[in-house]
Every structure is written in C-alpha cells, then in structure tokens.
Scaffold this motif. Structure first.
Motif, PDB file in Angstrom:
ATOM      1  N   ASP A   1       1.024  -1.146   0.187  1.00  0.00           N
ATOM      2  CA  ASP A   1       0.034   0.065   0.155  1.00  0.00           C
ATOM      3  C   ASP A   1       0.931   1.227   0.051  1.00  0.00           C
ATOM      4  N   PHE A   2       1.007   1.878  -1.315  1.00  0.00           N
ATOM      5  CA  PHE A   2       2.027   3.078  -1.511  1.00  0.00           C
ATOM      6  C   PHE A   2       1.003   3.955  -2.045  1.00  0.00           C
ATOM      7  N   ARG A   3       1.323   5.070  -1.468  1.00  0.00           N
ATOM      8  CA  ARG A   3       0.500   6.258  -2.042  1.00  0.00           C
ATOM      9  C   ARG A   3       1.511   7.502  -2.378  1.00  0.00           C
ATOM     10  N   LEU A   4       1.010   8.081  -3.225  1.00  0.00           N
ATOM     11  CA  LEU A   4       1.801   9.396  -3.559  1.00  0.00           C
ATOM     12  C   LEU A   4       0.887  10.679  -3.437  1.00  0.00           C
ATOM     13  N   CYS A   5       1.286  11.637  -2.759  1.00  0.00           N
ATOM     14  CA  CYS A   5       0.716  12.827  -2.343  1.00  0.00           C
ATOM     15  C   CYS A   5       0.228  13.442  -3.586  1.00  0.00           C
ATOM     16  N   GLU A   6      -1.030  13.848  -3.732  1.00  0.00           N
ATOM     17  CA  GLU A   6      -1.835  14.635  -4.809  1.00  0.00           C
ATOM     18  C   GLU A   6      -2.283  16.022  -4.457  1.00  0.00           C
ATOM     19  N   ASN A   7      -1.731  16.439  -2.976  1.00  0.00           N
ATOM     20  CA  ASN A   7      -2.425  17.528  -2.317  1.00  0.00           C
ATOM     21  C   ASN A   7      -1.277  18.514  -2.173  1.00  0.00           C
ATOM     22  N   GLY A   8      -0.073  18.388  -2.666  1.00  0.00           N
ATOM     23  CA  GLY A   8       1.042  19.596  -2.673  1.00  0.00           C
ATOM     24  C   GLY A   8       1.311  19.727  -1.200  1.00  0.00           C
ATOM     25  N   PHE A   9       1.275  18.430  -0.332  1.00  0.00           N
ATOM     26  CA  PHE A   9       1.585  18.933   1.230  1.00  0.00           C
ATOM     27  C   PHE A   9       3.213  18.815   1.032  1.00  0.00           C
ATOM     28  N   ARG A  10       3.690  19.657   2.069  1.00  0.00           N
ATOM     29  CA  ARG A  10       5.238  19.695   2.313  1.00  0.00           C
ATOM     30  C   ARG A  10       5.633  18.548   3.458  1.00  0.00           C
ATOM     31  N   HIS A  11       7.050  18.147   3.339  1.00  0.00           N
ATOM     32  CA  HIS A  11       7.595  17.281   4.223  1.00  0.00           C
ATOM     33  C   HIS A  11       7.145  17.431   5.591  1.00  0.00           C
ATOM     34  N   ALA A  12       7.266  18.495   6.015  1.00  0.00           N
ATOM     35  CA  ALA A  12       7.061  19.224   7.291  1.00  0.00           C
ATOM     36  C   ALA A  12       5.424  19.618   7.316  1.00  0.00           C
ATOM     37  N   PHE A  13       4.707  18.613   6.914  1.00  0.00           N
ATOM     38  CA  PHE A  13       3.191  18.919   6.761  1.00  0.00           C
ATOM     39  C   PHE A  13       2.503  19.496   8.117  1.00  0.00           C
ATOM     40  N   VAL A  14       3.062  19.179   8.989  1.00  0.00           N
ATOM     41  CA  VAL A  14       2.460  19.515  10.637  1.00  0.00           C
ATOM     42  C   VAL A  14       2.242  21.277  10.415  1.00  0.00           C
ATOM     43  N   LEU A  15       3.241  21.832   9.703  1.00  0.00           N
ATOM     44  CA  LEU A  15       3.183  23.412   9.597  1.00  0.00           C
ATOM     45  C   LEU A  15       1.751  23.825   9.083  1.00  0.00           C
ATOM     46  N   ASP A  16       1.273  23.373   8.083  1.00  0.00           N
ATOM     47  CA  ASP A  16      -0.143  23.951   7.568  1.00  0.00           C
ATOM     48  C   ASP A  16      -1.154  22.829   7.134  1.00  0.00           C
ATOM     49  N   ALA A  17      -0.724  21.532   7.328  1.00  0.00           N
ATOM     50  CA  ALA A  17      -1.598  20.424   6.687  1.00  0.00           C
ATOM     51  C   ALA A  17      -1.823  19.385   7.748  1.00  0.00           C
ATOM     52  N   GLY A  18      -1.645  19.538   9.151  1.00  0.00           N
ATOM     53  CA  GLY A  18      -1.919  18.478  10.291  1.00  0.00           C
ATOM     54  C   GLY A  18      -3.189  17.957  10.113  1.00  0.00           C
ATOM     55  N   ARG A  19      -4.209  18.922   9.843  1.00  0.00           N
ATOM     56  CA  ARG A  19      -5.675  18.370   9.981  1.00  0.00           C
ATOM     57  C   ARG A  19      -5.982  17.550   8.788  1.00  0.00           C
ATOM     58  N   ASP A  20      -5.586  18.108   7.998  1.00  0.00           N
ATOM     59  CA  ASP A  20      -6.049  17.389   6.379  1.00  0.00           C
ATOM     60  C   ASP A  20      -5.224  16.086   6.390  1.00  0.00           C
TER      61      ASP A  20
END
Length: 318
Positions: free
Chosen positions: A284-303
């Motif tokens: 089960d390997f998934r590739l991000c399609e949402n443009g999230f950054r490596h440090a996702f906690v900065l702005d996308a933790g909820r998503d």
C-alpha cells in the motif's frame, strides 16, 4: 456550539518522564493511563526534531474524528524537549552516554522502552511515523516482532539513502562536519526572551499563508536549551546510518504498512516511491496529490489526519 461540546475532550495532557534515562515529553489525547482493557492506542513517532507539540492539531483531529474512542499519544525523541525546572536533561549521565540515548539507535531503544513501561502488551497499536519516525517504526517492528501492531502509517518516510537525497546532500556536511559551529548561535538564541524568539519564528514562517500557529510555541521550546543540539546530533547519525531500505522487515509486515510519499519531498525523492512500489507490487504505497510539504504539521496537520482516518477506518471496526 461544536467547540463548546468538544473542548474538554480536545484538551491534551502533557507528561514529562525519564525514559532510557533521558527527559521525554509525552502528549496525550484521551485516556492518560492505559490498562488491559484498552484495545487500541495510536502512537505518534515524530520526525526530527522530535517535538510532540508540532503534532497537536494532527493528533486532535485523529482523536475527534474517531469519536474520541481511542487514545492518541505522541512520544518525543529523548532530549528533544525542554525539561521542567524540577528535572534535568538526563537522570543518569553515565548511563545516557553509554547507551548513546540521543543517537539514532538510542532513540529506537527509547521507544521500545517506553512501550514496555507504559503500554500493556495486549493493547493493539496504530503506529504513525513521520520522516525518520518511519525508520524508527520499522526498526521497532524488527527488534520486537511481538508488538501488536494493527497498522503502521508511514508519512513522508525517510527509510533509505538519506544522504543521497537533495536535502541530504546539503545537510550531511552541516550535520556531520559543521555541527559544532551551530552550537554558539543556538546558545545565543536560547538567551533571548521567548517573546523575541516567537517573533523571529513567525518571521521565518511568514511565507506559509495557512500556518498552524500551534507550532510556534513548540519551536520556541526547541530554541531554549540543548534540544536543538540533540536533534542535530541525531540528524548527523541519520545521514550516516539510514542507508539501504530494510526490505526484509517490510516484506514481513507488508499487510500492516501504509506508505505516503510526497510529490516534491527533497528528503525522499519520488523515485524512491517508484522503486519501493516496483519491489513490492502488492504493498500500500500512496503518492501525495495535494501538494503537502514534508513538514506537513506546519499547515496541513488536520488534512493529513483526515486522510489517515480514511485509510485505516476499516481496520478499527472490528
């Protein structure tokens, strides 16, 4: 009205403990002490710096979206938090040095020690790793096959060839040869009042339009003592030790693993995603399609948390 209904359950508890002889911060949503009746625990293994406060929004979203049924905990890396006034960085200096608790191997053993002491053996685990936390999780599963891992979610995994990545090529000389040169500016930063540190951090993050402001205070803490130096020491070992992907452990646990790779992750190139998918076509390997950054906690933790819920919801219905 919704906030009024959920505020009390959304408030986490923070514990400071000694684990493997080193100061450790544990952030807990939900039940703060587990007993044999607790069936499932979500445990977050952070990236580097291993500061649990960065994951607050991510954890709160996991906790609330599952209806507050499962406790969600995060355990810091050893020495990546500021000790309370009543505690020191280590409670046994010689032991911490002998075990190299701040090094990469020491951090892996630190997480296993935490589980042995604070989580009942019969409790099933949903392990969520971020960055080097994914490498740590694979090592935990390798070293203790008896762990009751229900699922292990690997977010932006740095599990191989770190020094060869675009970011690794930049950071390897900094972390391995020039680390000590950074200690003086870090020390000078630590002398500043927290209010000035917070202002500087906001300035650095000002380009992030949707910044999660809950990360500001944990970043202030990171600049307030030896935490940043410990994080850099661990980072230097990552560059030297995270080499070949552990295909044996991945193969043994393939049905439990979910990997989520960034599309523009300079710590983990997209080629790594294609390579592992080719080697394990049934994984089960998934590739991000949402443009999230490596440090996702900065702005996308909820998503990101909402995605994780959808991925594993079926595994928690039994």
């Amino acid at each position: 009205m919704d906030n009024m209904a959920t505020d009390s359950r959304d408030e986490p508890q923070t514990d400071f403990i000694y684990c493997s002889g080193a100061i450790t911060e544990v952030l807990k949503f939900g039940c703060c002490r587990l007993h044999s009746g607790h069936k499932v625990l979500f445990l977050i293994i952070p990236g580097n710096p291993g500061v649990v406060g960065f994951y607050k929004t991510f954890m709160q979203t996991l906790h609330s979206t599952f209806g507050y049924r499962h406790p969600v905990w995060a355990v810091s890396h050893a020495g990546h938090c500021v000790p309370p006034a009543s505690m020191d960085m280590v409670d046994d200096t010689s032991s911490a040095e002998d075990d190299d608790v701040f090094g990469l191997n020491g951090q892996i053993e630190h997480k296993l020690a935490f589980l042995r002491k604070h989580v009942p053996r019969e409790t099933s685990l949903v392990l969520v790793g971020h960055s080097i936390g994914c490498y740590i999780i694979l090592e935990m599963m390798k070293r203790n096959p008896e762990l009751k891992v229900l699922k292990a979610v690997m977010l932006f995994p740095t599990i191989e060839r770190m020094a060869q990545t675009p970011q690794g090529k930049v950071m390897t000389p900094v972390l391995c040869q020039m680390r000590y040169m950074a200690y003086l500016p870090l020390f000078l930063l630590s002398l500043l009042p927290d209010s000035i540190k917070a202002s500087l951090i906001k300035l650095v993050f000002s380009r992030i339009s949707s910044l999660d402001h809950s990360v500001i205070q944990p970043t202030v803490g990171l600049l307030s003592g030896d935490s940043a130096a410990n994080a850099m020491y661990m980072g230097g070992q990552e560059m030297r030790k995270v080499l070949e992907r552990d295909n044996t452990t991945i193969k043994k646990n393939l049905d439990k693993l979910i990997f989520y790779y960034g599309a523009t992750d300079h710590w983990c190139p997209v080629q790594y995603y294609h390579d592992i998918k080719q080697d394990f076509p049934h994984g089960d390997f998934r590739l991000c399609e949402n443009g999230f950054r490596h440090a996702f906690v900065l702005d996308a933790g909820r998503d990101v948390a909402k995605m994780v819920v959808e991925w594993i919801r079926g595994d928690l219905t039994t």
